[in-house]
Design a protein around this motif. Sequence first.
Motif, PDB file in Angstrom:
ATOM      1  N   THR A 161     -11.711  -3.186  -1.668  1.00  0.00           N
ATOM      2  CA  THR A 161     -12.304  -4.232  -0.826  1.00  0.00           C
ATOM      3  C   THR A 161     -11.500  -4.268   0.466  1.00  0.00           C
ATOM      4  O   THR A 161     -10.771  -5.219   0.730  1.00  0.00           O
ATOM      5  N   ILE A 162     -11.611  -3.224   1.236  1.00  0.00           N
ATOM      6  CA  ILE A 162     -10.795  -3.012   2.431  1.00  0.00           C
ATOM      7  C   ILE A 162     -11.703  -2.786   3.635  1.00  0.00           C
ATOM      8  O   ILE A 162     -12.901  -2.558   3.479  1.00  0.00           O
ATOM      9  N   PRO A 163     -11.161  -2.833   4.858  1.00  0.00           N
ATOM     10  CA  PRO A 163     -11.989  -2.550   6.034  1.00  0.00           C
ATOM     11  C   PRO A 163     -12.564  -1.137   5.986  1.00  0.00           C
ATOM     12  O   PRO A 163     -11.902  -0.199   5.514  1.00  0.00           O
ATOM     13  N   SER A 164     -13.776  -0.969   6.482  1.00  0.00           N
ATOM     14  CA  SER A 164     -14.430   0.339   6.470  1.00  0.00           C
ATOM     15  C   SER A 164     -13.638   1.396   7.221  1.00  0.00           C
ATOM     16  O   SER A 164     -13.698   2.584   6.891  1.00  0.00           O
TER      17      SER A 164
ATOM     18  N   PHE B 299     -16.619  -1.581  -2.509  1.00  0.00           N
ATOM     19  CA  PHE B 299     -17.271  -2.750  -1.939  1.00  0.00           C
ATOM     20  C   PHE B 299     -17.407  -2.653  -0.423  1.00  0.00           C
ATOM     21  O   PHE B 299     -17.875  -3.598   0.213  1.00  0.00           O
ATOM     22  N   THR B 300     -16.983  -1.552   0.185  1.00  0.00           N
ATOM     23  CA  THR B 300     -17.131  -1.402   1.628  1.00  0.00           C
ATOM     24  C   THR B 300     -18.499  -0.783   1.924  1.00  0.00           C
ATOM     25  O   THR B 300     -19.042  -0.047   1.100  1.00  0.00           O
ATOM     26  N   PRO B 301     -19.067  -1.043   3.107  1.00  0.00           N
ATOM     27  CA  PRO B 301     -20.353  -0.427   3.455  1.00  0.00           C
ATOM     28  C   PRO B 301     -20.224   1.061   3.788  1.00  0.00           C
ATOM     29  O   PRO B 301     -21.225   1.771   3.878  1.00  0.00           O
ATOM     30  N   PHE B 302     -18.974   1.534   3.927  1.00  0.00           N
ATOM     31  CA  PHE B 302     -18.742   2.943   4.260  1.00  0.00           C
ATOM     32  C   PHE B 302     -18.903   3.801   3.007  1.00  0.00           C
ATOM     33  O   PHE B 302     -18.374   3.484   1.950  1.00  0.00           O
ATOM     34  N   ARG B 303     -19.649   4.887   3.115  1.00  0.00           N
ATOM     35  CA  ARG B 303     -19.850   5.799   1.992  1.00  0.00           C
ATOM     36  C   ARG B 303     -18.770   6.874   2.003  1.00  0.00           C
ATOM     37  O   ARG B 303     -18.805   7.783   2.812  1.00  0.00           O
ATOM     38  N   ILE B 304     -17.808   6.707   1.121  1.00  0.00           N
ATOM     39  CA  ILE B 304     -16.661   7.602   1.092  1.00  0.00           C
ATOM     40  C   ILE B 304     -17.025   8.946   0.461  1.00  0.00           C
ATOM     41  O   ILE B 304     -17.947   9.038  -0.350  1.00  0.00           O
ATOM     42  N   SER B 305     -16.282   9.969   0.851  1.00  0.00           N
ATOM     43  CA  SER B 305     -16.467  11.308   0.290  1.00  0.00           C
ATOM     44  C   SER B 305     -15.302  11.617  -0.635  1.00  0.00           C
ATOM     45  O   SER B 305     -14.134  11.453  -0.259  1.00  0.00           O
ATOM     46  N   VAL B 306     -15.608  12.053  -1.846  1.00  0.00           N
ATOM     47  CA  VAL B 306     -14.580  12.381  -2.834  1.00  0.00           C
ATOM     48  C   VAL B 306     -15.000  13.656  -3.565  1.00  0.00           C
ATOM     49  O   VAL B 306     -16.170  14.041  -3.540  1.00  0.00           O
ATOM     50  N   PRO B 307     -14.061  14.317  -4.241  1.00  0.00           N
ATOM     51  CA  PRO B 307     -14.420  15.497  -5.036  1.00  0.00           C
ATOM     52  C   PRO B 307     -15.355  15.127  -6.186  1.00  0.00           C
ATOM     53  O   PRO B 307     -15.493  13.960  -6.551  1.00  0.00           O
ATOM     54  N   ASP B 308     -15.992  16.131  -6.762  1.00  0.00           N
ATOM     55  CA  ASP B 308     -16.917  15.902  -7.869  1.00  0.00           C
ATOM     56  C   ASP B 308     -16.229  15.325  -9.101  1.00  0.00           C
ATOM     57  O   ASP B 308     -16.893  14.795  -9.994  1.00  0.00           O
ATOM     58  N   THR B 309     -14.920  15.428  -9.154  1.00  0.00           N
ATOM     59  CA  THR B 309     -14.177  14.911 -10.306  1.00  0.00           C
ATOM     60  C   THR B 309     -14.009  13.395 -10.264  1.00  0.00           C
ATOM     61  O   THR B 309     -13.531  12.794 -11.222  1.00  0.00           O
ATOM     62  N   VAL B 310     -14.401  12.787  -9.137  1.00  0.00           N
ATOM     63  CA  VAL B 310     -14.264  11.336  -8.967  1.00  0.00           C
ATOM     64  C   VAL B 310     -15.646  10.706  -8.851  1.00  0.00           C
ATOM     65  O   VAL B 310     -16.505  11.177  -8.099  1.00  0.00           O
ATOM     66  N   ARG B 311     -15.866   9.646  -9.600  1.00  0.00           N
ATOM     67  CA  ARG B 311     -17.149   8.930  -9.575  1.00  0.00           C
ATOM     68  C   ARG B 311     -17.020   7.689  -8.698  1.00  0.00           C
ATOM     69  O   ARG B 311     -16.055   6.923  -8.827  1.00  0.00           O
ATOM     70  N   VAL B 312     -17.989   7.490  -7.801  1.00  0.00           N
ATOM     71  CA  VAL B 312     -17.986   6.324  -6.911  1.00  0.00           C
ATOM     72  C   VAL B 312     -19.227   5.481  -7.175  1.00  0.00           C
ATOM     73  O   VAL B 312     -20.352   6.006  -7.225  1.00  0.00           O
ATOM     74  N   GLN B 313     -19.018   4.193  -7.377  1.00  0.00           N
ATOM     75  CA  GLN B 313     -20.122   3.237  -7.459  1.00  0.00           C
ATOM     76  C   GLN B 313     -20.039   2.352  -6.223  1.00  0.00           C
ATOM     77  O   GLN B 313     -19.013   1.693  -5.995  1.00  0.00           O
TER      78      GLN B 313
ATOM     79  N   MET C 170       0.812  -1.215   0.000  1.00  0.00           N
ATOM     80  CA  MET C 170       0.000   0.000   0.000  1.00  0.00           C
ATOM     81  C   MET C 170       0.847   1.267   0.000  1.00  0.00           C
ATOM     82  O   MET C 170       0.428   2.307  -0.516  1.00  0.00           O
ATOM     83  N   ASP C 171       2.047   1.161   0.566  1.00  0.00           N
ATOM     84  CA  ASP C 171       2.931   2.332   0.584  1.00  0.00           C
ATOM     85  C   ASP C 171       3.319   2.777  -0.824  1.00  0.00           C
ATOM     86  O   ASP C 171       3.690   3.939  -1.036  1.00  0.00           O
ATOM     87  N   ASP C 172       3.243   1.853  -1.788  1.00  0.00           N
ATOM     88  CA  ASP C 172       3.623   2.159  -3.163  1.00  0.00           C
ATOM     89  C   ASP C 172       2.425   2.480  -4.049  1.00  0.00           C
ATOM     90  O   ASP C 172       2.572   2.659  -5.268  1.00  0.00           O
ATOM     91  N   MET C 173       1.245   2.576  -3.446  1.00  0.00           N
ATOM     92  CA  MET C 173       0.017   2.693  -4.234  1.00  0.00           C
ATOM     93  C   MET C 173      -0.024   3.954  -5.103  1.00  0.00           C
ATOM     94  O   MET C 173      -0.247   3.872  -6.318  1.00  0.00           O
ATOM     95  N   ILE C 174       0.195   5.102  -4.510  1.00  0.00           N
ATOM     96  CA  ILE C 174       0.097   6.352  -5.274  1.00  0.00           C
ATOM     97  C   ILE C 174       1.103   6.358  -6.418  1.00  0.00           C
ATOM     98  O   ILE C 174       0.761   6.685  -7.569  1.00  0.00           O
TER      99      ILE C 174
ATOM    100  N   GLN D 220     -12.058   5.796   3.993  1.00  0.00           N
ATOM    101  CA  GLN D 220     -11.947   7.211   3.648  1.00  0.00           C
ATOM    102  C   GLN D 220     -10.492   7.633   3.457  1.00  0.00           C
ATOM    103  O   GLN D 220     -10.168   8.376   2.522  1.00  0.00           O
ATOM    104  N   ALA D 221      -9.624   7.169   4.349  1.00  0.00           N
ATOM    105  CA  ALA D 221      -8.204   7.525   4.213  1.00  0.00           C
ATOM    106  C   ALA D 221      -7.649   7.000   2.892  1.00  0.00           C
ATOM    107  O   ALA D 221      -6.854   7.679   2.223  1.00  0.00           O
ATOM    108  N   THR D 222      -8.064   5.803   2.512  1.00  0.00           N
ATOM    109  CA  THR D 222      -7.615   5.232   1.239  1.00  0.00           C
ATOM    110  C   THR D 222      -8.169   6.032   0.074  1.00  0.00           C
ATOM    111  O   THR D 222      -7.467   6.302  -0.905  1.00  0.00           O
ATOM    112  N   ALA D 223      -9.424   6.421   0.159  1.00  0.00           N
ATOM    113  CA  ALA D 223     -10.039   7.228  -0.895  1.00  0.00           C
ATOM    114  C   ALA D 223      -9.308   8.549  -1.080  1.00  0.00           C
ATOM    115  O   ALA D 223      -9.103   9.011  -2.209  1.00  0.00           O
TER     116      ALA D 223
END
Length: 213
Positions: free
Chosen positions: A152-155, A176-190, A134-138, A159-162
């Motif tokens: 598909t990570i723990p709730s 796939f997490t039950p947590f509803r993440i917040s992102v800028p309008d430039t990012v689409r979340v399903q 994960m440290d190399d993700m970005i 948000q921190a991952t998002a």
Amino acid sequence: MVEKKIPNATARRLPIYYRYLRFLYDSGKVRVSSTELSEAIKVDSATIRRDFSYFGALGKRGYGYDVEDLMNFFSKTLKQDQLTNVALIGVGNLGRALLNYNFHQSNNMRISAAFDINEEIVGTILSGVPIYHMDDMIEQLKIQQIEVVIITIPSTVAQATADRLVEANVRGILNFTPFRISVPDTVRVQNVDLTNELQTLIYFLDHYESTKE
């Protein structure tokens, strides 16, 4: 492709149309009517004609729709005429199941990179997909120019991952997490909540006579 915004409900039906058109094409079907499509995919013909109208004149009165032309149109609309690389964040039980699912077999999508913190799998290749820390993700998402990810990570860390995915210039997240993440309008979340879908199905079974949506 006509560059205009279409209703969300229509957009969600496009993959259904494309998948069935591929089936018709592979079976040798040359043309199809909206009524035939309606009977096959259980969407009323008026809705199908309205959905198609957003993209201009796709059919001919008295003839219907040319299967190959319509399939190719939706292929391009859904970017199935080019390969889309996707990243998976979280290689637990669900993540491994997604790795084993062959997206590329019938669709031009593939998971090309996965990320986790489990040192036992970091640096290995699972189902043909390299597993990074994960440290190399970005860094990896930017290098590989991946703009679509599945999480598909723990709730607790959703948000921190998002937030980090936004930093990596990701444009689409399948959550796939039950947590509803917040992102800028430039990012689409399903959001895909399997528990919620199952609970909804059970509710409908108990409260509605018809089991069709």
